[in-house]
Design a protein around this motif. Sequence first.
Motif, PDB file in Angstrom:
ATOM      1  N   LEU A 154       0.848  -1.194   0.000  1.00 55.40           N
ATOM      2  CA  LEU A 154       0.000   0.000   0.000  1.00 55.40           C
ATOM      3  C   LEU A 154       0.877   1.235   0.000  1.00 55.40           C
ATOM      4  CD1 LEU A 154      -1.964  -2.274   1.369  1.00 55.40           C
ATOM      5  CD2 LEU A 154      -3.392  -0.274   1.801  1.00 55.40           C
ATOM      6  N   THR A 166      -0.591 -11.588   4.873  1.00 52.97           N
ATOM      7  CA  THR A 166      -1.734 -10.714   4.607  1.00 52.97           C
ATOM      8  C   THR A 166      -2.897 -11.028   5.541  1.00 52.97           C
ATOM      9  OG1 THR A 166      -2.366 -12.178   2.767  1.00 52.97           O
ATOM     10  CG2 THR A 166      -1.086 -10.213   2.233  1.00 52.97           C
ATOM     11  N   HIS A 267      -0.400  -7.713   8.717  1.00 54.84           N
ATOM     12  CA  HIS A 267      -1.338  -6.695   8.239  1.00 54.84           C
ATOM     13  C   HIS A 267      -1.430  -5.481   9.153  1.00 54.84           C
ATOM     14  CE1 HIS A 267      -5.318  -4.994   7.253  1.00 54.84           C
ATOM     15  NE2 HIS A 267      -5.201  -5.556   6.063  1.00 54.84           N
ATOM     16  N   LEU A 271      -0.042  -1.281   8.316  1.00 55.18           N
ATOM     17  CA  LEU A 271      -1.071  -0.522   7.616  1.00 55.18           C
ATOM     18  C   LEU A 271      -1.746   0.560   8.451  1.00 55.18           C
ATOM     19  CD1 LEU A 271      -2.725  -3.124   5.237  1.00 55.18           C
ATOM     20  CD2 LEU A 271      -0.642  -1.769   4.990  1.00 55.18           C
ATOM     21  N   LYS A 275      -2.406   4.267   6.863  1.00 52.39           N
ATOM     22  CA  LYS A 275      -3.772   4.750   6.671  1.00 52.39           C
ATOM     23  C   LYS A 275      -4.107   5.917   7.585  1.00 52.39           C
ATOM     24  CE  LYS A 275      -5.809   0.566   4.719  1.00 52.39           C
ATOM     25  NZ  LYS A 275      -6.969  -0.352   4.741  1.00 52.39           N
ATOM     26  N   THR A 282      -4.922   6.412  -0.386  1.00 51.05           N
ATOM     27  CA  THR A 282      -3.938   5.337  -0.397  1.00 51.05           C
ATOM     28  C   THR A 282      -4.350   4.289  -1.426  1.00 51.05           C
ATOM     29  OG1 THR A 282      -3.434   5.699   1.940  1.00 51.05           O
ATOM     30  CG2 THR A 282      -2.822   3.576   1.025  1.00 51.05           C
ATOM     31  N   ASN A 284      -3.743   0.292  -2.952  1.00 55.20           N
ATOM     32  CA  ASN A 284      -3.287  -1.072  -2.731  1.00 55.20           C
ATOM     33  C   ASN A 284      -2.765  -1.615  -4.058  1.00 55.20           C
ATOM     34  OD1 ASN A 284      -3.027  -3.803  -2.218  1.00 55.20           O
ATOM     35  ND2 ASN A 284      -4.975  -3.998  -1.140  1.00 55.20           N
ATOM     36  N   ASP A 297      -8.209   1.757  -0.888  1.00 59.32           N
ATOM     37  CA  ASP A 297      -7.705   1.435   0.450  1.00 59.32           C
ATOM     38  C   ASP A 297      -8.825   1.261   1.474  1.00 59.32           C
ATOM     39  OD1 ASP A 297      -8.612   4.017   0.776  1.00 59.32           O
ATOM     40  OD2 ASP A 297      -6.817   4.761   1.791  1.00 59.32           O
TER      41      ASP A 297
END
Length: 332
Positions: A154, A166, A267, A271, A275, A282, A284, A297
């Motif tokens: 991202l 993920t 994850h 992130l 974010k 943002t 991905n 995002d």
Amino acid sequence: MTEPAQQSRLALTPGEPAGIGPDLVIELAADGRLPDNVVVVADPELLAQRARALGRRVSFSDHNAPPPSADGSICISPVPLQAPAHCGQLDPANAGYVLATLDTASEGCLDGRFTGMVTGPVNKAIINEAGIRFSGHTEYLAQRCHVERTVMLLTDGNLRVALATTHLPLRAVADAIDTDCLETTLRILHDDLQRHFGLAQPRILVLGLNPHAGESGHLGREEIDIIAPVVNRLAAHGWSLHGPVPADTAFTADMRQRYDAVLAMYHDQGLPVLKAGGFGHTVNVTLGLPIIRTSVDHGTALDLAGSGRADSGSLLCAIETAQAMAARARLS
């Protein structure tokens, strides 16, 4: 309407039909911000209904015809809904429709009709409720493209965060990180930062898994036994790698200026930081695929569907990122 700039066409899948994906497409088209080279893979009647709900005027042209030139025009590759779609109301009957749009877009990328694909948000739970095993776009497209390993990255245009794992439960993360997994992830990240982002010598910061990067083994040995050996081995080949470092100090202003990308181990380790500063703008990006794929995002925002309050910023950024990647691929 923006100029096509002689670019080949990108496929765009709006995602969950009950969510805000269709709204975002309508808003971009009606405002003249949907690029002429974008082909929307969706049910045209769904988009027409959503346009009426939003009070926006759009028209449709077939994807086999010349690109539209008027504001509000949407170039469409039609895929029919399997059940009527209503704003905010998930229906497992349309899970097959969502996947059919992804299949159409990815097949078009693989056979050269599209130079890349941009995806709107989907609802994983409703697809699984329909009896279809689905853990996310990234994993689904990897299977469609017959790729064993991909990497989720991202970016908000400045900070780039990639993930070693993920969509896994936290208790499964440590078992998923082994030497082969980590080295493959770093190779994909390194190569695609060169290929897609034009970074000749990518500078990559690698996070530890445990608090304080394991505290010299007192809080876990993954850093000593797995992460550091992989980083050191690849760095010995001339790669610009640093780590493992504690995640709680990795995102300071100084560190962000020194590196082109951060590899987080899971994850929610990397992130939230990205974010927090760039949500809504943002993108991905799926690395390791033979095709270009970018995405928004955010989620489906069912409560905003049909309200006119959805922010199309992330979708526009995803389109622009895919265009830049496709342009770079043509020049390479």
